[in-house]
Design a protein around this motif. Sequence first.
Motif, PDB file in Angstrom:
ATOM      1  N   SER A 115       7.371  34.104  -3.217  1.00  0.00           N
ATOM      2  CA  SER A 115       5.947  33.807  -3.156  1.00  0.00           C
ATOM      3  C   SER A 115       5.090  35.059  -3.235  1.00  0.00           C
ATOM      4  N   TYR A 116       5.701  36.237  -3.001  1.00  0.00           N
ATOM      5  CA  TYR A 116       4.938  37.480  -3.075  1.00  0.00           C
ATOM      6  C   TYR A 116       4.365  37.704  -4.478  1.00  0.00           C
ATOM      7  N   SER A 117       4.958  37.085  -5.485  1.00  0.00           N
ATOM      8  CA  SER A 117       4.519  37.296  -6.865  1.00  0.00           C
ATOM      9  C   SER A 117       3.520  36.241  -7.345  1.00  0.00           C
ATOM     10  N   ASN A 118       3.189  35.293  -6.486  1.00  0.00           N
ATOM     11  CA  ASN A 118       2.288  34.205  -6.866  1.00  0.00           C
ATOM     12  C   ASN A 118       0.866  34.544  -6.428  1.00  0.00           C
ATOM     13  N   PRO A 119      -0.047  34.751  -7.375  1.00  0.00           N
ATOM     14  CA  PRO A 119      -1.420  35.110  -6.984  1.00  0.00           C
ATOM     15  C   PRO A 119      -2.091  34.045  -6.114  1.00  0.00           C
ATOM     16  N   ASN A 120      -1.643  32.808  -6.202  1.00  0.00           N
ATOM     17  CA  ASN A 120      -2.234  31.738  -5.386  1.00  0.00           C
ATOM     18  C   ASN A 120      -1.917  31.892  -3.899  1.00  0.00           C
ATOM     19  N   GLU A 121      -0.958  32.771  -3.566  1.00  0.00           N
ATOM     20  CA  GLU A 121      -0.616  33.007  -2.168  1.00  0.00           C
ATOM     21  C   GLU A 121      -1.560  33.996  -1.499  1.00  0.00           C
ATOM     22  N   TYR A 122      -2.472  34.593  -2.285  1.00  0.00           N
ATOM     23  CA  TYR A 122      -3.362  35.641  -1.795  1.00  0.00           C
ATOM     24  C   TYR A 122      -4.782  35.088  -1.683  1.00  0.00           C
ATOM     25  N   ASP A 123      -5.434  35.404  -0.567  1.00  0.00           N
ATOM     26  CA  ASP A 123      -6.739  34.782  -0.347  1.00  0.00           C
ATOM     27  C   ASP A 123      -7.933  35.703  -0.544  1.00  0.00           C
ATOM     28  N   TYR A 124      -7.780  36.987  -0.341  1.00  0.00           N
ATOM     29  CA  TYR A 124      -8.885  37.915  -0.571  1.00  0.00           C
ATOM     30  C   TYR A 124      -8.465  38.952  -1.605  1.00  0.00           C
ATOM     31  N   TRP A 125      -9.408  39.277  -2.495  1.00  0.00           N
ATOM     32  CA  TRP A 125      -9.150  40.188  -3.599  1.00  0.00           C
ATOM     33  C   TRP A 125     -10.207  41.281  -3.649  1.00  0.00           C
TER      34      TRP A 125
END
Length: 127
Positions: A107-117
């Motif tokens: 999941s570390y490679s899935n951008p959908n797992e990240y909430d702030y950019w």
Amino acid sequence: QVQLVESGGGLVQAGGSLRLSCTASGRTFGSINMGWFCQAPGKEREFVAAISWTGVNTYYADSVKGRFTISRDNAKNTVYLQMNSLKPEDTAVYYCARGPKYYRGTSYSNPNEYDYWGQGTQVTVSS
């Protein structure tokens, strides 16, 4: 609200190096995973590297293994991406992002797992 600010991008010749930094606001930085992604014109955002909140576990895209190193300094609320042996195909806007407290599988490679950019920093590698 979490704010992420990247810096360190620029223009470099092939074979050169850059060090990107991403500084986060907020007091929870030391307990969250962080990632770097890149996006070239006309392409989707791609995973580059990620690091666990302890800094013990690191993950890399195959294309950057052996050339890039992700690290973090929790005392400074900062995550770094050391980029060596740069290639023209590394040219992109690079973003840091806040991940979940725990990664599951890849999941570390899935951008959908990240909430702030962050806002992104441009890296241009000339041939």
